[in-house]
Design a protein around this motif. Sequence first.
Motif: not given
Length: 95
Positions: A23-44
């Motif tokens: 939400q706070s910036g550009s799209d990100r891409f992750d090479g890790r495709t297994d099941t996992h949760i992402h935590v995103v800092c709303k500030e940085c």
Amino acid sequence: MGTVYRNLNQLAENGIILKLSVQSGSDRFDGRTDTHIHVVCKECGAVEDLPYELTTALCENIENTTGFVIKNENIVLQGLCHSCKCKDHKAENIA
């Protein structure tokens, strides 16, 4: 750059990488495709992966509580990373 993002989007569409819309910036891409949760800092905008065990425990809890069978996960939690939390706490103490 347009070619790079077209290729990244195509890889994401084919399930080779994951695309995270932050939400706070550009799209990100992750090479890790297994099941996992992402935590995103709303500030940085920092993005971190949480351990697989936390993801499976959460999904099992949801399934056991609701009876809903989860087939795919895309979980993004938002908050403040350690660095931004410390800066925010210091700012509160100064004010």
